[in-house]
Motif scaffolding. Structure first.
Motif, short mmCIF file in Angstrom:
data_model
loop_
_atom_site.label_atom_id
_atom_site.label_comp_id
_atom_site.label_asym_id
_atom_site.label_seq_id
_atom_site.Cartn_x
_atom_site.Cartn_y
_atom_site.Cartn_z
N PHE A 1 2.84 3.03 1.03
CA PHE A 1 1.55 3.70 1.07
C PHE A 1 1.42 4.49 2.36
O PHE A 1 1.00 5.65 2.35
N CYS B 1 -10.27 1.50 -6.13
CA CYS B 1 -9.49 1.00 -7.25
C CYS B 1 -10.44 0.82 -8.43
O CYS B 1 -11.52 1.39 -8.43
N ARG C 1 -8.46 -4.70 -5.56
CA ARG C 1 -7.19 -4.16 -5.03
C ARG C 1 -7.42 -3.38 -3.75
O ARG C 1 -6.63 -3.47 -2.81
N ALA D 1 -5.77 -4.14 -0.25
CA ALA D 1 -5.00 -3.10 0.42
C ALA D 1 -5.54 -2.84 1.83
O ALA D 1 -4.77 -2.68 2.78
N THR E 1 -0.68 5.20 -5.99
CA THR E 1 -0.71 3.81 -6.42
C THR E 1 -0.24 2.93 -5.28
O THR E 1 0.77 3.21 -4.64
N PHE E 2 -1.00 1.88 -4.99
CA PHE E 2 -0.66 0.99 -3.88
C PHE E 2 0.34 -0.05 -4.37
O PHE E 2 0.01 -0.92 -5.15
N GLU E 3 1.58 0.08 -3.90
CA GLU E 3 2.63 -0.87 -4.27
C GLU E 3 3.19 -1.56 -3.05
O GLU E 3 4.27 -2.13 -3.10
N GLY E 4 2.48 -1.47 -1.97
CA GLY E 4 2.88 -2.08 -0.71
C GLY E 4 2.48 -1.20 0.45
O GLY E 4 2.39 0.03 0.32
N ILE F 1 -6.11 4.20 -5.49
CA ILE F 1 -4.88 3.41 -5.55
C ILE F 1 -4.63 2.80 -6.93
O ILE F 1 -3.77 1.94 -7.08
N ARG F 2 -5.36 3.26 -7.94
CA ARG F 2 -5.16 2.75 -9.29
C ARG F 2 -3.86 3.30 -9.88
O ARG F 2 -3.15 4.07 -9.25
N THR F 3 -3.58 2.92 -11.11
CA THR F 3 -2.38 3.39 -11.80
C THR F 3 -2.66 4.72 -12.50
O THR F 3 -3.82 5.06 -12.77
#
Length: 131
Positions: free
Chosen positions: A71, A89, A94, A98, A64-67, A45-47
């Protein structure tokens, strides 16, 4: 009285340690390959910048975890068979957050890699360049 987390963490033979959240677990680095081989879905889930910097786990999904909702939309079909969801992550923070956000939204067991990619790499885990 010793807590379950302390006892399990102390016994390095066991691969999972319970976290404070029911239904979410933390995995030690050396058990990640075993969980993946057992059918678990690893999601990094990293960038994209972080993926390029250190590489990724071979076979991991890169999302990427943005919500939680986005996801779940991205990985939900891969979880329909009930397999474990293994989140990674950079440091483990993170992925733990998550896992907590997702635990009431999906029935799958959710696992956060304790210490993240930093700890995996320190433990000698091999990464590949993202594609």
């Amino acid at each position: 009285m010793l807590t379950r987390r302390f006892l399990i963490s102390s016994l390095a033979l066991l691969p999972l340690a319970a976290t404070a959240q029911a239904g979410a677990y933390e995995a030690q680095p050396l058990s990640v390959a075993e969980m993946q081989a057992g059918g678990g879905l690893i999601v990094d889930i990293r960038t994209p910048e972080e993926w390029a910097e250190t590489g990724v786990i071979a076979g991991a999904r890169l999302v990427t975890f943005e919500g939680a909702q986005g996801f779940i939309a991205a990985v939900g079909p891969d979880l329909a068979d009930g397999r474990d969801l293994i989140l990674v992550c950079r440091s483990g923070r993170r992925s733990a957050a998550a896992a907590e956000a997702l635990q009431t939204m999906i029935p799958n067991r959710i696992i956060s890699v304790e210490g993240g990619m930093a700890r995996l790499i320190d433990a000698g885990y091999r990464t590949v360049q993202p594609q």
